[in-house]
Design a protein around this motif. Structure first.
Motif, PDB file in Angstrom:
ATOM      1  N   LEU A  93     -17.527  -3.304   9.761  1.00  0.00           N
ATOM      2  CA  LEU A  93     -16.995  -2.353   8.774  1.00  0.00           C
ATOM      3  C   LEU A  93     -18.114  -1.610   8.057  1.00  0.00           C
ATOM      4  CD1 LEU A  93     -14.057  -4.332   7.139  1.00  0.00           C
ATOM      5  CD2 LEU A  93     -13.909  -2.385   8.651  1.00  0.00           C
ATOM      6  N   SER A 148     -13.833 -10.542   4.355  1.00  0.00           N
ATOM      7  CA  SER A 148     -14.190 -10.215   5.739  1.00  0.00           C
ATOM      8  C   SER A 148     -14.317 -11.466   6.615  1.00  0.00           C
ATOM      9  CB  SER A 148     -15.484  -9.387   5.782  1.00  0.00           C
ATOM     10  OG  SER A 148     -16.528 -10.105   5.174  1.00  0.00           O
ATOM     11  N   CYS A 192     -10.375  -3.664  13.268  1.00  0.00           N
ATOM     12  CA  CYS A 192     -10.868  -4.482  12.148  1.00  0.00           C
ATOM     13  C   CYS A 192      -9.816  -4.582  11.050  1.00  0.00           C
ATOM     14  CB  CYS A 192     -12.148  -3.888  11.565  1.00  0.00           C
ATOM     15  SG  CYS A 192     -13.570  -4.134  12.616  1.00  0.00           S
ATOM     16  N   CYS A 193      -9.133  -3.449  10.808  1.00  0.00           N
ATOM     17  CA  CYS A 193      -8.066  -3.414   9.787  1.00  0.00           C
ATOM     18  C   CYS A 193      -6.963  -4.388  10.153  1.00  0.00           C
ATOM     19  CB  CYS A 193      -7.463  -2.017   9.742  1.00  0.00           C
ATOM     20  SG  CYS A 193      -7.860  -1.155   8.274  1.00  0.00           S
ATOM     21  N   GLN A 240       0.818  -1.213   0.000  1.00  0.00           N
ATOM     22  CA  GLN A 240       0.000   0.000   0.000  1.00  0.00           C
ATOM     23  C   GLN A 240       0.858   1.272   0.000  1.00  0.00           C
ATOM     24  OE1 GLN A 240      -3.440   0.264  -0.065  1.00  0.00           O
ATOM     25  NE2 GLN A 240      -3.483  -1.926  -0.439  1.00  0.00           N
ATOM     26  N   LYS A 285     -12.157   0.689  13.863  1.00  0.00           N
ATOM     27  CA  LYS A 285     -11.757   0.569  12.456  1.00  0.00           C
ATOM     28  C   LYS A 285     -10.324   0.015  12.375  1.00  0.00           C
ATOM     29  CE  LYS A 285     -13.113   3.265   8.531  1.00  0.00           C
ATOM     30  NZ  LYS A 285     -13.586   4.544   8.057  1.00  0.00           N
ATOM     31  N   THR A 286      -9.445   0.555  13.224  1.00  0.00           N
ATOM     32  CA  THR A 286      -8.053   0.103  13.261  1.00  0.00           C
ATOM     33  C   THR A 286      -7.993  -1.380  13.644  1.00  0.00           C
ATOM     34  OG1 THR A 286      -7.526   2.316  14.050  1.00  0.00           O
ATOM     35  CG2 THR A 286      -5.758   0.706  14.177  1.00  0.00           C
ATOM     36  N   THR A 306      -6.090  -4.085   5.376  1.00  0.00           N
ATOM     37  CA  THR A 306      -6.576  -2.834   4.781  1.00  0.00           C
ATOM     38  C   THR A 306      -7.349  -3.095   3.487  1.00  0.00           C
ATOM     39  OG1 THR A 306      -4.389  -2.626   3.804  1.00  0.00           O
ATOM     40  CG2 THR A 306      -4.828  -1.257   5.712  1.00  0.00           C
ATOM     41  N   GLU A 307      -7.043  -4.204   2.817  1.00  0.00           N
ATOM     42  CA  GLU A 307      -7.733  -4.518   1.572  1.00  0.00           C
ATOM     43  C   GLU A 307      -9.228  -4.750   1.810  1.00  0.00           C
ATOM     44  OE1 GLU A 307      -5.670  -3.390  -1.049  1.00  0.00           O
ATOM     45  OE2 GLU A 307      -6.891  -4.929  -1.996  1.00  0.00           O
ATOM     46  N   CYS A 308      -9.545  -5.294   2.995  1.00  0.00           N
ATOM     47  CA  CYS A 308     -10.945  -5.536   3.340  1.00  0.00           C
ATOM     48  C   CYS A 308     -11.676  -4.195   3.486  1.00  0.00           C
ATOM     49  CB  CYS A 308     -11.023  -6.346   4.630  1.00  0.00           C
ATOM     50  SG  CYS A 308     -12.670  -6.867   5.028  1.00  0.00           S
ATOM     51  N   LEU A 309     -10.959  -3.243   4.075  1.00  0.00           N
ATOM     52  CA  LEU A 309     -11.513  -1.899   4.260  1.00  0.00           C
ATOM     53  C   LEU A 309     -11.745  -1.238   2.895  1.00  0.00           C
ATOM     54  CD1 LEU A 309     -11.994  -0.509   7.018  1.00  0.00           C
ATOM     55  CD2 LEU A 309      -9.983   0.860   6.561  1.00  0.00           C
ATOM     56  N   ARG A 310     -10.789  -1.438   2.001  1.00  0.00           N
ATOM     57  CA  ARG A 310     -10.907  -0.866   0.646  1.00  0.00           C
ATOM     58  C   ARG A 310     -12.115  -1.478  -0.072  1.00  0.00           C
ATOM     59  NH1 ARG A 310      -9.533  -1.958  -4.420  1.00  0.00           N
ATOM     60  NH2 ARG A 310      -8.675  -3.977  -3.891  1.00  0.00           N
TER      61      ARG A 310
END
Lengths: 182, 220
Positions: free
Chosen positions: B185, B121, B198-199, A90, B195-196, B204-208
């Motif tokens: 999410l 997820s 879960c990330c 990233q 959020k952090t 982070t790809e899941c968040l994206r």
């Protein structure tokens, strides 16, 4: 293309399938790379994404639905893979910096040298700054796909596509204007 | 000045040079056509199969223990509780394997991305399952003592101790309920620490991917 469409998807032997696939890739390699350039700035990611798109095209070859144009079908698969593609690093996914010529011409060992028009280079840069869904809409729009075809590919309504395109175009025009003033 | 209405023409100008510049070597195509070429989803599928196999072994082992020691004892009841969680874990993994097998990249983008998000997820769902079992920590203690030391500690425990453990379990249940509610999410009001968290679990790809789905939702 019409001839290709007629026999594409009807695989009879392994060698038939392989030659269909080679032809499909050869005829659509430019489109694949457009999607890859728009979605990945990192060279390593780009190579992996090209590979992943080619794998999925090979896997989906037998399921080709003749109601779609081959190019639309290729675009749909490439966009689906690009959006869901796992980006390894990233840190290199910067959207602020202007992609240099190398970023657009390198693309891995399979690329030859390509010098892009300045406007096309800026288009790639500005498309790269858009959200994932907007990138897909814009790429399909630039390929002169109809609103109906874009709506079908995305799974949203035609009116939403029209509204979205209008908004994205306004955004891109603003970016071009700002760039020129700088 | 760039006229945005000419974009399609400008874009089309690159078609020929791009088509000529890109060379696809036949070696790479041959590799893709071989069974050695693994897609990202195939690797995910392999991970889920390993996970499912692990849960399957746990389920079978616990059943075996329950059947061999059938009685209304604390370790057996604990094994039955832990078995329930393992069955849920196994079912979730089987669901994931089926989902991965169903993915068709030629389907509309919205549908495919919804499926991909469900796959990405998965780690959050697994983490929720593990967290959900925390209030039942005594099941781990009872079963662990029986498994490693061959001792059923329940009859040795005093009444006050049992009450304390029960109260702690209730408090933990409330805390876990609150924590699990935060671990979503889809919730836009989610605090930044959640959020952090879960990330950290899902990447982070899941968040994206969640952002991609949100942009589809905004189109409705």
């Amino acid at each position: 293309m019409k001839q290709f469409k007629l026999w594409f998807g009807k695989t009879e032997s392994k060698s038939d399938r392989q030659s269909q696939y080679a032809q499909l890739i050869e005829q659509n390699k430019g489109k694949i790379y457009k999607v890859v350039y728009a979605y990945c700035k990192n060279v390593e990611d780009r190579n992996d994404l090209v590979q992943e798109i080619k794998i999925q095209l090979w896997r989906c070859l037998d399921q080709y639905d003749s109601q779609y144009k081959v190019t639309t079908w290729v675009y749909r698969i490439a966009l689906n893979v690009a959006i869901s593609f796992y980006r390894k690093d990233q840190k290199h996914q910067t959207t602020e910096s202007l992609p240099n010529e190398d970023a657009l011409i390198a693309g891995g060992h399979e690329d030859g040298a390509l010098v892009l028009d300045e406007n096309v280079r800026l288009l790639y840069q500005f498309i790269g700054e858009l959200k994932e869904l907007d990138k897909a809409i814009m790429l399909l729009y630039l390929e002169e796909e109809s609103h109906q075809s874009i709506a079908d590919s995305l799974g949203i309504s035609q009116s939403n596509v029209a509204t979205k395109i209008g908004r994205i175009k306004a955004k891109l025009q603003l970016r071009f204007n700002t760039q020129e003033q700088e | 000045m760039m006229n945005i209405d000419n974009m399609q023409t400008i874009w089309a100008n690159q078609n020929k040079p791009l088509q000529q510049a890109v060379n696809i070597d036949s070696e790479s195509l041959n590799f893709i056509q071989s069974s050695d070429a693994k897609s990202i989803m195939q690797n995910v599928m392999l991970a889920r199969i390993i996970e499912a196999a692990t849960f399957f072994i746990i389920v079978c082992s616990l059943w075996l223990y329950i059947v061999e020691n059938l009685a209304l004892s604390a370790p057996v009841i604990s094994a039955a509780i832990l078995n329930l969680f393992a069955i849920v874990g196994l079912a979730a993994n089987i669901g994931q394997i089926a989902l991965i097998a169903q993915i068709d990249y030629a389907m509309p983008i919205k549908k495919v991305q919804q499926q991909v998000y469900k796959i990405r997820s998965h780690n959050i769902a697994t983490a929720k399952l593990i967290i959900l079992s925390i209030p039942l920590y005594m099941a781990y203690v009872f079963f662990g003592f029986e498994l490693f030391f061959g001792v059923d500690i329940y009859p040795m425990m005093e009444q006050s101790m049992l009450i304390t453990f029960a109260v702690v379990a209730v408090v933990m249940y409330l805390a876990v309920y609150w924590l699990i509610k935060q671990m979503s999410l889809e919730d836009k009001q989610q605090p930044s620490w959640a959020k952090t968290f879960c990330c950290f679990i899902a990447g982070t790809e899941c968040l994206r991917m969640n952002d991609v789905l949100n942009s589809f939702a905004n189109e409705q």
